[in-house]
Every structure is written in C-alpha cells, then in structure tokens.
Design a protein around this motif. Structure first.
Motif, short mmCIF file in Angstrom:
data_model
loop_
_atom_site.label_atom_id
_atom_site.label_comp_id
_atom_site.label_asym_id
_atom_site.label_seq_id
_atom_site.Cartn_x
_atom_site.Cartn_y
_atom_site.Cartn_z
N GLY A 124 -27.60 -15.44 19.29
CA GLY A 124 -27.67 -16.83 18.89
C GLY A 124 -26.54 -17.68 19.81
O GLY A 124 -25.65 -17.27 20.17
N VAL A 125 -27.28 -18.84 19.91
CA VAL A 125 -26.56 -19.96 20.85
C VAL A 125 -26.26 -21.14 20.54
O VAL A 125 -26.97 -21.65 19.71
CB VAL A 125 -27.49 -19.97 22.29
CG1 VAL A 125 -26.45 -20.72 23.21
CG2 VAL A 125 -27.98 -18.64 23.03
N ARG A 126 -25.06 -21.66 20.51
CA ARG A 126 -24.56 -22.86 19.96
C ARG A 126 -24.08 -23.96 21.08
O ARG A 126 -23.08 -23.28 21.84
CB ARG A 126 -23.59 -22.61 18.98
CG ARG A 126 -22.84 -24.04 18.31
CD ARG A 126 -21.73 -23.15 17.31
NE ARG A 126 -21.05 -24.09 16.59
CZ ARG A 126 -21.20 -24.63 15.66
NH1 ARG A 126 -22.30 -24.20 14.90
NH2 ARG A 126 -20.29 -25.54 14.78
N ALA A 127 -24.34 -25.09 21.03
CA ALA A 127 -23.93 -26.00 22.00
C ALA A 127 -23.20 -26.95 21.30
O ALA A 127 -23.88 -27.96 20.45
CB ALA A 127 -25.16 -26.32 22.72
N GLU A 128 -21.96 -27.39 21.60
CA GLU A 128 -21.34 -28.56 21.02
C GLU A 128 -20.90 -29.67 22.10
O GLU A 128 -20.48 -29.33 23.12
CB GLU A 128 -19.96 -28.04 20.38
CG GLU A 128 -19.16 -29.16 19.78
CD GLU A 128 -17.73 -28.51 19.07
OE1 GLU A 128 -16.99 -29.41 18.82
OE2 GLU A 128 -17.73 -27.42 18.92
N TYR A 129 -21.31 -30.90 21.72
CA TYR A 129 -21.17 -31.91 22.55
C TYR A 129 -20.04 -32.94 21.77
O TYR A 129 -20.21 -33.17 20.46
CB TYR A 129 -22.38 -32.71 23.00
CG TYR A 129 -23.24 -32.19 23.79
CD1 TYR A 129 -23.15 -32.26 25.38
CD2 TYR A 129 -24.17 -31.15 23.23
CE1 TYR A 129 -24.19 -31.68 26.10
CE2 TYR A 129 -25.35 -30.75 24.07
CZ TYR A 129 -25.11 -30.91 25.41
OH TYR A 129 -26.07 -30.32 26.23
N THR A 141 -21.71 -21.42 23.05
CA THR A 141 -21.24 -20.11 22.56
C THR A 141 -22.34 -19.39 22.45
O THR A 141 -23.32 -19.67 21.94
CB THR A 141 -20.24 -20.24 21.38
OG1 THR A 141 -19.19 -20.96 21.65
CG2 THR A 141 -19.94 -18.92 20.76
N ALA A 142 -22.40 -18.05 23.05
CA ALA A 142 -23.36 -17.07 22.77
C ALA A 142 -22.70 -15.88 22.08
O ALA A 142 -21.78 -15.56 22.30
CB ALA A 142 -24.10 -16.60 24.01
N ARG A 143 -23.77 -15.59 21.04
CA ARG A 143 -23.19 -14.49 20.09
C ARG A 143 -24.38 -13.21 20.17
O ARG A 143 -25.35 -13.83 20.11
CB ARG A 143 -22.88 -14.73 18.73
CG ARG A 143 -22.40 -13.57 17.78
CD ARG A 143 -21.90 -14.08 16.46
NE ARG A 143 -20.99 -15.06 16.51
CZ ARG A 143 -19.53 -14.77 16.30
NH1 ARG A 143 -19.29 -13.85 16.55
NH2 ARG A 143 -18.74 -15.77 16.43
N HIS A 295 -19.07 -15.15 23.38
CA HIS A 295 -18.78 -15.71 24.77
C HIS A 295 -18.94 -17.41 24.55
O HIS A 295 -19.93 -17.81 24.34
CB HIS A 295 -19.49 -15.24 25.81
CG HIS A 295 -19.04 -15.59 27.18
ND1 HIS A 295 -19.46 -17.12 27.76
CD2 HIS A 295 -18.13 -15.26 28.20
CE1 HIS A 295 -19.01 -16.99 28.97
NE2 HIS A 295 -18.15 -16.01 29.21
N THR A 296 -17.70 -17.88 25.11
CA THR A 296 -17.53 -19.46 24.99
C THR A 296 -17.17 -19.86 26.45
O THR A 296 -16.09 -19.28 26.97
CB THR A 296 -16.86 -19.75 23.85
OG1 THR A 296 -17.19 -19.43 22.48
CG2 THR A 296 -16.61 -21.57 24.00
#
Length: 306
Positions: A124-129, A141-143, A295-296
């Motif tokens: 699962g990958v999350r991108a925050e801008y 962040t990848a989980r 991992h972030t």
C-alpha cells in the motif's frame, strides 16, 4: 477538473504558491510561485512525457534486463525500456491513485500495488503533498501488506527551473562527493569521487555544456539532515532548492538531452532516490520491507527570490 489523460487535477494553494497534483500516478503536474514556473511540468490536457513529476515505486531508475534475485527466487519484470533492455521507474506511474484527502493546501493520494509477474508482493503506497510558506513538501510511505518481505525503493522525477531559458545559463550546486559512472544503458559500472572532475558541483557553477544523466551519492547534509540541490538564476536573485530528507541518499540529475527537441535542456530533473540504479540486483540502498512494516521518505521544493 477532470482530464481524460491524467484524471482529477488537485490544485493546492498557499499565498503566492500553487501546485497541481494529478490522479494518474499521483504525479506533480505543475508548481508556480508568484507566477514563476518552479518546475517544467505538463498541461492538463497533455500526456506525461519524460517522467515529469512522476513517483517511481517500488524502484527508481533502471534494473538491468528486468531480472533480479530476491531471497533465492529469480524474478523477471517486464522490460519497460525495451531499447535498452531495462525495467525502468517502477510500476505505479500509469495507474490511477485514489484521492484520500483533499484540502486547500494539502492532498493525499493512495494506491495498492498488487502482486504481479516480476513483483509478487503486495504494497500500500500513500503520497502526501503539502504546500506552505517554505514551498512544497512531499512524503511517500509504502507499507508491506503481504506475507513476505518485499524489495523496495523510492524516487520522484521533478524537472526544476530557475527563471532561465535553458539550463546552460543556470547555476547548479550539488552537495555530492561521489558519482556513479554509467554505461550506454544507463546502468552503473563504477563509482568515483567527484573531486577534480567536471562533476564536482559542490561549489556553485554554471551548467554550461555539461550533459547529465548521472546518479550521485555520498551527499553532504545540513543541520536538519537535509541534502539541498540548488538551481539558481545567474543573477543570484532567484532560484529553486530541492531538499532530500533522511533516507533519500541518492539523487539523479538529468539535463534532458535525450528528450524531444523542443523539451531539451529547459530544466534539470533533480530526482531524489532511496537507492541508485540497479539496486534490485546490487542491493545498494535497497529496503527490505518486512510484512506489516512501512517506509517513509520526505523531500521538497523551496523556491526563493523574485
């Protein structure tokens, strides 16, 4: 705004800063500050070319022959750079990400990377801008959602500008002690110190005729743990900094010499990376993401001057 090529257009604003992130690949499409273009992006109706603003997960750059061994298992990825025989820039550039949060100056997008040929792992990958007075900050962040450890690396591909018509006029500063020598396929064959070479950019220097498609490492960091790459106007009155947070231990600089003629040398791609090219084979900088672990990495862009 809906666009058939890149999906939803998420516009972030803070004071004189404006950035646009798109649904396709969670890419950074544009960034302006006080009306000045900070990155060389792409128009809403245009396709993404040259990797502009794209997130490169679960590996940045290239893997030789798309082939690697992980925990004793031989795996083969599709060759997405077929002319050179490489797998390039990960698996999430051309898939739509879900908009998880959207605010005036912040957007969060996420996606699941399902097991597939060559990468039988579940992430699962999350991108925050987030846009603020000091510029744009990005956190990816990848989980690991699967039952097995997964190889992982991150990169992103913004093309940075500093108010010049071409990069030849711009002044570049790069706090790197080492560069990787690459072959005709863009793959590393050796590492060498930059001292005494044309690749020593630790002091500000005009780009001039220097051609770069080059990975750099051994980065010098400031008191906040950031390595800062600076592209400045020759007047010194304005410029753009790209900072790399802890864990982003490598950076690729690309002056765009192999882009289509109208796009060449307009900007410098400053690509934060957690690992160098071919890390799935060499293991250099590669993250082994345990089941349930995350991992972030953080990086950002700070425009300055007028």
């Amino acid at each position: 705004m809906q666009d058939s090529r890149t999906g939803r257009q998420l516009t972030l604003r803070h004071g004189a800063h404006e950035a646009v992130v798109v649904e396709l690949g969670a890419a950074l499409r544009s960034y302006t500050a006080g009306g000045r273009a900070v990155i060389d992006g792409f128009a809403a109706q245009d396709p993404v070319t040259g990797g502009r603003g794209q997130i490169l997960v679960p590996w940045p750059n290239r893997i030789r022959d798309g082939r690697y061994v992980w925990e004793g298992r031989e795996l083969q990825l599709p060759l997405t750079e077929p002319a050179a025989g490489n797998a390039i820039h990960g698996l999430l550039r051309w898939v739509p990400w879900r908009v998880a949060e959207e605010g005036a100056d912040r957007a969060v997008l996420d996606v699941e990377l399902r097991p597939q040929p060559g990468y039988p792992f579940h992430l699962g990958v999350r991108a925050e801008y987030a846009l603020g007075g000091h510029g744009l900050e990005v956190a990816v962040t990848a989980r690991n959602l699967g039952p097995d450890p997964a190889p992982y690396g991150f990169g992103q591909h913004p093309y940075v500008m500093a108010g010049t018509a071409s990069v030849d006029e711009a002044v570049l500063t790069l706090p790197a002690r080492t560069r990787l020598v690459t072959d005709g396929r863009g793959l590393p064959v050796a590492a060498e110190p930059v001292a005494g070479t044309e690749y020593d950019l630790r002091a500000p220097r005009a780009v001039g005729a220097l051609r770069l498609d080059t990975p750099f490492g051994d980065l010098e960091r400031d008191a906040d743990g950031r390595a800062v790459v600076r592209l400045a106007h020759p007047s010194g009155a304005l410029g753009t900094d790209v900072w790399l947070g802890p864990g982003a231990d490598w950076v690729q600089l690309y002056t765009g010499d192999t882009l289509p003629p109208g796009e060449r040398r307009r900007a410098v791609a400053v690509e934060p990376m957690t690992c160098p090219p071919d890390a799935f084979r060499s293991g250099t900088g590669l993250v082994g993401l345990a089941p349930g672990a995350h991992h972030t990495v953080r990086w950002g862009i700070t425009p300055w001057g007028r």
